[in-house]
Scaffold this motif. Sequence first.
Motif, PDB file in Angstrom:
ATOM      1  N   SER A   1       0.827  -1.212   0.000  1.00 34.08           N
ATOM      2  CA  SER A   1       0.000   0.000   0.000  1.00 34.08           C
ATOM      3  C   SER A   1       0.861   1.261   0.000  1.00 34.08           C
ATOM      4  CB  SER A   1      -0.927   0.002   1.220  1.00 34.08           C
ATOM      5  OG  SER A   1      -1.830  -1.076   1.166  1.00 34.08           O
TER       6      SER A   1
ATOM      7  N   LYS B   1       2.006   0.519  -9.487  1.00 26.90           N
ATOM      8  CA  LYS B   1       1.083   0.731 -10.608  1.00 26.90           C
ATOM      9  C   LYS B   1       1.814   1.261 -11.835  1.00 26.90           C
ATOM     10  CE  LYS B   1      -3.282   1.397  -8.151  1.00 26.90           C
ATOM     11  NZ  LYS B   1      -4.373   2.348  -7.812  1.00 26.90           N
ATOM     12  N   GLU B   2       2.866   2.067 -11.602  1.00 26.30           N
ATOM     13  CA  GLU B   2       3.598   2.663 -12.717  1.00 26.30           C
ATOM     14  C   GLU B   2       4.706   1.752 -13.244  1.00 26.30           C
ATOM     15  OE1 GLU B   2       5.033   6.388 -11.315  1.00 26.30           O
ATOM     16  OE2 GLU B   2       3.049   7.345 -11.269  1.00 26.30           O
TER      17      GLU B   2
ATOM     18  N   TRP C   1       1.227  -5.424  -8.933  1.00 24.88           N
ATOM     19  CA  TRP C   1       0.061  -4.847  -8.266  1.00 24.88           C
ATOM     20  C   TRP C   1      -1.160  -5.740  -8.481  1.00 24.88           C
ATOM     21  CZ3 TRP C   1      -1.256  -1.684  -4.595  1.00 24.88           C
ATOM     22  CH2 TRP C   1      -2.573  -1.211  -4.518  1.00 24.88           C
ATOM     23  N   ASP C   2      -1.325  -6.231  -9.705  1.00 23.83           N
ATOM     24  CA  ASP C   2      -2.442  -7.128 -10.002  1.00 23.83           C
ATOM     25  C   ASP C   2      -2.303  -8.439  -9.231  1.00 23.83           C
ATOM     26  OD1 ASP C   2      -3.524  -5.269 -11.719  1.00 23.83           O
ATOM     27  OD2 ASP C   2      -2.673  -6.171 -13.531  1.00 23.83           O
TER      28      ASP C   2
ATOM     29  N   GLU D   1       2.023   1.816  -3.560  1.00 23.63           N
ATOM     30  CA  GLU D   1       0.982   1.600  -4.569  1.00 23.63           C
ATOM     31  C   GLU D   1       1.295   2.305  -5.886  1.00 23.63           C
ATOM     32  OE1 GLU D   1      -3.805   2.492  -5.258  1.00 23.63           O
ATOM     33  OE2 GLU D   1      -2.935   2.564  -3.238  1.00 23.63           O
ATOM     34  N   GLN D   2       1.664   3.574  -5.818  1.00 25.09           N
ATOM     35  CA  GLN D   2       1.905   4.335  -7.032  1.00 25.09           C
ATOM     36  C   GLN D   2       3.089   3.779  -7.815  1.00 25.09           C
ATOM     37  OE1 GLN D   2      -0.368   6.582  -7.855  1.00 25.09           O
ATOM     38  NE2 GLN D   2       0.616   6.762  -9.862  1.00 25.09           N
TER      39      GLN D   2
ATOM     40  N   LYS E   1      -3.482  -7.888  -5.705  1.00 18.74           N
ATOM     41  CA  LYS E   1      -4.943  -7.850  -5.626  1.00 18.74           C
ATOM     42  C   LYS E   1      -5.517  -9.261  -5.730  1.00 18.74           C
ATOM     43  CE  LYS E   1      -5.675  -4.877  -8.936  1.00 18.74           C
ATOM     44  NZ  LYS E   1      -6.442  -3.998  -9.858  1.00 18.74           N
TER      45      LYS E   1
ATOM     46  N   PRO F   1       2.968  -2.996 -12.775  1.00 19.66           N
ATOM     47  CA  PRO F   1       1.512  -3.220 -12.763  1.00 19.66           C
ATOM     48  C   PRO F   1       1.118  -4.686 -12.585  1.00 19.66           C
ATOM     49  CG  PRO F   1       2.289  -2.682 -14.981  1.00 19.66           C
ATOM     50  CD  PRO F   1       3.415  -2.381 -14.039  1.00 19.66           C
ATOM     51  N   LYS F   2       1.936  -5.608 -13.110  1.00 13.68           N
ATOM     52  CA  LYS F   2       1.614  -7.027 -12.949  1.00 13.68           C
ATOM     53  C   LYS F   2       1.755  -7.455 -11.491  1.00 13.68           C
ATOM     54  CE  LYS F   2       2.702  -8.552 -17.653  1.00 13.68           C
ATOM     55  NZ  LYS F   2       3.535  -9.462 -18.491  1.00 13.68           N
TER      56      LYS F   2
END
Length: 245
Positions: free
Chosen positions: A134, A141-142, A148-149, A137-138, A152, A145-146
């Motif tokens: 968390s 995501k930048e 981050w996915d 996070e930014q 989740k 991204p994989k």
Amino acid sequence: MLHILTVKQHMKKRPKGLKAPKTKYKNDWKSMSLENLEKDHWGEPPHDSHVVKTCHQLRKKPLKDFETEDLRIMIGQNIGLRYLIPLALETLRENVLAEGDFYEGDLLKSVLTSDREFWRKEKDLFTELEEIVSDNEQVLKEQGPKLWDAFKEMKKKYKFKEKRNTACFTCIHVMTKSKPILFVSHDDDSSWEFTCGANEHSEEEIKIISLEEATDIDGSINELADMPEGVCAERENIGARWIKK
């Protein structure tokens, strides 16, 4: 994949009666090896495989000397997670995209795809992992991204002690995803209920799905996996805190 199976197959051949790692770490645990901490000596590698031989060697290495690649390899094989995950989290807190020999973020990838049963039991460590992800996070995501996915997806994974195909009650609104799950009940007969929170549902609106299907619809209900029988929980909307009654 063949190498991974070989290591796991070897692990299944461990002698019976070995003691599980103690809940509390010794003060000097980082100066010890996995073999010493787990009191489990594997002996010589049974196969001439790079992965198998490397894992055997790393089990003899003091944890304080572990590098990022060492952690990536062992965690990727689900070996010594009780001791290596805390070390990995220390590394990730310094650099969430810490890399071994493969690519930026490969350590986090190994952590996120490690044994789900371990994370279900070690909730404090999972909370720490959540905080690290968390806080970054930014960045993820930048630049990842994989990853981050994958995080989740990890949060959505099944955490209930009941079997995945256990039948539970829901409503047509939740099943069709037209409304979120706002009410959860774990009844005295051990059954689970996940509904939109409406005061009344007709008989036609009540549906039966599996527990796994319920977690696929809304992974946040995993937070209530340990809720005892005879207790229910409500929330105002998705993201709101569950209030147990």
